[in-house]
Design a protein around this motif. Structure first.
Motif, PDB file in Angstrom:
ATOM      1  N   PHE A   8       0.854  -1.185   0.000  1.00 29.49           N
ATOM      2  CA  PHE A   8       0.000   0.000   0.000  1.00 29.49           C
ATOM      3  C   PHE A   8       0.884   1.227   0.000  1.00 29.49           C
ATOM      4  O   PHE A   8       1.823   1.329   0.787  1.00 29.49           O
ATOM      5  CB  PHE A   8      -0.925   0.021   1.223  1.00 29.49           C
ATOM      6  CG  PHE A   8      -1.802   1.242   1.280  1.00 29.49           C
ATOM      7  CD1 PHE A   8      -2.827   1.409   0.367  1.00 29.49           C
ATOM      8  CD2 PHE A   8      -1.591   2.222   2.229  1.00 29.49           C
ATOM      9  CE1 PHE A   8      -3.637   2.536   0.398  1.00 29.49           C
ATOM     10  CE2 PHE A   8      -2.393   3.352   2.273  1.00 29.49           C
ATOM     11  CZ  PHE A   8      -3.417   3.502   1.362  1.00 29.49           C
ATOM     12  N   ASP A   9       0.590   2.173  -0.901  1.00 27.95           N
ATOM     13  CA  ASP A   9       1.327   3.422  -1.007  1.00 27.95           C
ATOM     14  C   ASP A   9       0.444   4.536  -0.459  1.00 27.95           C
ATOM     15  O   ASP A   9      -0.580   4.870  -1.061  1.00 27.95           O
ATOM     16  CB  ASP A   9       1.682   3.689  -2.467  1.00 27.95           C
ATOM     17  CG  ASP A   9       2.506   4.937  -2.670  1.00 27.95           C
ATOM     18  OD1 ASP A   9       2.385   5.894  -1.876  1.00 27.95           O
ATOM     19  OD2 ASP A   9       3.275   4.972  -3.643  1.00 27.95           O
ATOM     20  N   GLU A  10       0.826   5.103   0.692  1.00 28.44           N
ATOM     21  CA  GLU A  10       0.019   6.156   1.318  1.00 28.44           C
ATOM     22  C   GLU A  10      -0.092   7.399   0.447  1.00 28.44           C
ATOM     23  O   GLU A  10      -1.108   8.088   0.493  1.00 28.44           O
ATOM     24  CB  GLU A  10       0.603   6.542   2.679  1.00 28.44           C
ATOM     25  CG  GLU A  10       0.418   5.484   3.738  1.00 28.44           C
ATOM     26  CD  GLU A  10       0.909   5.938   5.088  1.00 28.44           C
ATOM     27  OE1 GLU A  10       0.474   7.018   5.541  1.00 28.44           O
ATOM     28  OE2 GLU A  10       1.723   5.212   5.687  1.00 28.44           O
ATOM     29  N   ARG A  13      -2.465   6.261  -2.386  1.00 32.06           N
ATOM     30  CA  ARG A  13      -3.628   5.543  -1.867  1.00 32.06           C
ATOM     31  C   ARG A  13      -4.026   4.394  -2.802  1.00 32.06           C
ATOM     32  O   ARG A  13      -5.192   4.156  -3.067  1.00 32.06           O
ATOM     33  CB  ARG A  13      -4.801   6.490  -1.608  1.00 32.06           C
ATOM     34  CG  ARG A  13      -4.479   7.525  -0.546  1.00 32.06           C
ATOM     35  CD  ARG A  13      -5.611   8.460  -0.235  1.00 32.06           C
ATOM     36  NE  ARG A  13      -6.405   8.924  -1.354  1.00 32.06           N
ATOM     37  CZ  ARG A  13      -6.076   9.882  -2.211  1.00 32.06           C
ATOM     38  NH1 ARG A  13      -4.922  10.492  -2.090  1.00 32.06           N
ATOM     39  NH2 ARG A  13      -6.899  10.245  -3.177  1.00 32.06           N
ATOM     40  N   THR A  29      -6.532   4.294  -6.622  1.00 35.68           N
ATOM     41  CA  THR A  29      -6.978   5.312  -5.681  1.00 35.68           C
ATOM     42  C   THR A  29      -8.489   5.315  -5.531  1.00 35.68           C
ATOM     43  O   THR A  29      -9.010   5.419  -4.424  1.00 35.68           O
ATOM     44  CB  THR A  29      -6.487   6.692  -6.143  1.00 35.68           C
ATOM     45  OG1 THR A  29      -5.067   6.647  -6.288  1.00 35.68           O
ATOM     46  CG2 THR A  29      -6.862   7.775  -5.154  1.00 35.68           C
ATOM     47  N   ASP A  33     -10.440   5.043  -2.048  1.00 37.65           N
ATOM     48  CA  ASP A  33     -11.228   6.202  -1.612  1.00 37.65           C
ATOM     49  C   ASP A  33     -12.720   5.901  -1.497  1.00 37.65           C
ATOM     50  O   ASP A  33     -13.438   6.620  -0.801  1.00 37.65           O
ATOM     51  CB  ASP A  33     -11.008   7.383  -2.550  1.00 37.65           C
ATOM     52  CG  ASP A  33      -9.625   8.011  -2.385  1.00 37.65           C
ATOM     53  OD1 ASP A  33      -8.930   7.684  -1.393  1.00 37.65           O
ATOM     54  OD2 ASP A  33      -9.241   8.822  -3.253  1.00 37.65           O
ATOM     55  N   ARG A  38      -8.335   4.955   6.151  1.00 38.78           N
ATOM     56  CA  ARG A  38      -7.328   6.005   6.026  1.00 38.78           C
ATOM     57  C   ARG A  38      -5.986   5.440   5.599  1.00 38.78           C
ATOM     58  O   ARG A  38      -5.174   6.141   5.009  1.00 38.78           O
ATOM     59  CB  ARG A  38      -7.177   6.762   7.333  1.00 38.78           C
ATOM     60  CG  ARG A  38      -8.451   7.481   7.694  1.00 38.78           C
ATOM     61  CD  ARG A  38      -8.360   8.396   8.869  1.00 38.78           C
ATOM     62  NE  ARG A  38      -7.339   8.049   9.848  1.00 38.78           N
ATOM     63  CZ  ARG A  38      -7.197   8.662  10.994  1.00 38.78           C
ATOM     64  NH1 ARG A  38      -8.006   9.630  11.319  1.00 38.78           N
ATOM     65  NH2 ARG A  38      -6.251   8.302  11.834  1.00 38.78           N
ATOM     66  N   LEU A  39      -5.740   4.152   5.908  1.00 34.50           N
ATOM     67  CA  LEU A  39      -4.504   3.496   5.471  1.00 34.50           C
ATOM     68  C   LEU A  39      -4.661   1.995   5.585  1.00 34.50           C
ATOM     69  O   LEU A  39      -5.613   1.508   6.186  1.00 34.50           O
ATOM     70  CB  LEU A  39      -3.288   3.965   6.283  1.00 34.50           C
ATOM     71  CG  LEU A  39      -3.260   3.660   7.774  1.00 34.50           C
ATOM     72  CD1 LEU A  39      -2.479   2.382   8.039  1.00 34.50           C
ATOM     73  CD2 LEU A  39      -2.594   4.809   8.500  1.00 34.50           C
ATOM     74  N   ARG A  41      -2.129  -1.751   6.016  1.00 35.00           N
ATOM     75  CA  ARG A  41      -0.814  -2.298   6.335  1.00 35.00           C
ATOM     76  C   ARG A  41      -0.659  -3.659   5.671  1.00 35.00           C
ATOM     77  O   ARG A  41      -1.625  -4.410   5.541  1.00 35.00           O
ATOM     78  CB  ARG A  41      -0.667  -2.453   7.844  1.00 35.00           C
ATOM     79  CG  ARG A  41      -0.605  -1.121   8.557  1.00 35.00           C
ATOM     80  CD  ARG A  41      -0.189  -1.299  10.012  1.00 35.00           C
ATOM     81  NE  ARG A  41      -0.096  -0.011  10.663  1.00 35.00           N
ATOM     82  CZ  ARG A  41      -1.098   0.579  11.316  1.00 35.00           C
ATOM     83  NH1 ARG A  41      -2.260  -0.016  11.417  1.00 35.00           N
ATOM     84  NH2 ARG A  41      -0.928   1.745  11.878  1.00 35.00           N
TER      85      ARG A  41
END
Length: 68
Positions: A8-10, A13, A29, A33, A38-39, A41
């Motif tokens: 996952f790329d913050e 997204r 994204t 979205d 929110r994130l 792992r």
């Protein structure tokens, strides 16, 4: 459908997941979205909604997928 987060790329997204059969799928994204997160792992279990071969919604495995 359930999967496990591979990456996952913050910043963007977006990321990738492993399906239970080992297949790797990417999500963009818009799919991230669409959900309440929110994130993510690496290693987290997620629920997915798909249209054809495209992931359209990603959320934690303990959260419901809309319309199901």
């Amino acid at each position: 459908m359930q999967a496990t987060v591979r990456s996952f790329d913050e910043a963007t997204r977006s990321g990738t997941v492993f399906l239970d059969d080992g297949t790797v799928l990417a999500f963009g994204t818009a799919a991230f979205d669409a959900g309440p997160l929110r994130l993510l792992r690496t290693g987290q279990r997620v629920n997915l909604a798909m249209t054809g071969d495209e992931i359209t919604y990603v959320t934690l495995s303990t959260f419901p997928v809309p319309g199901r």
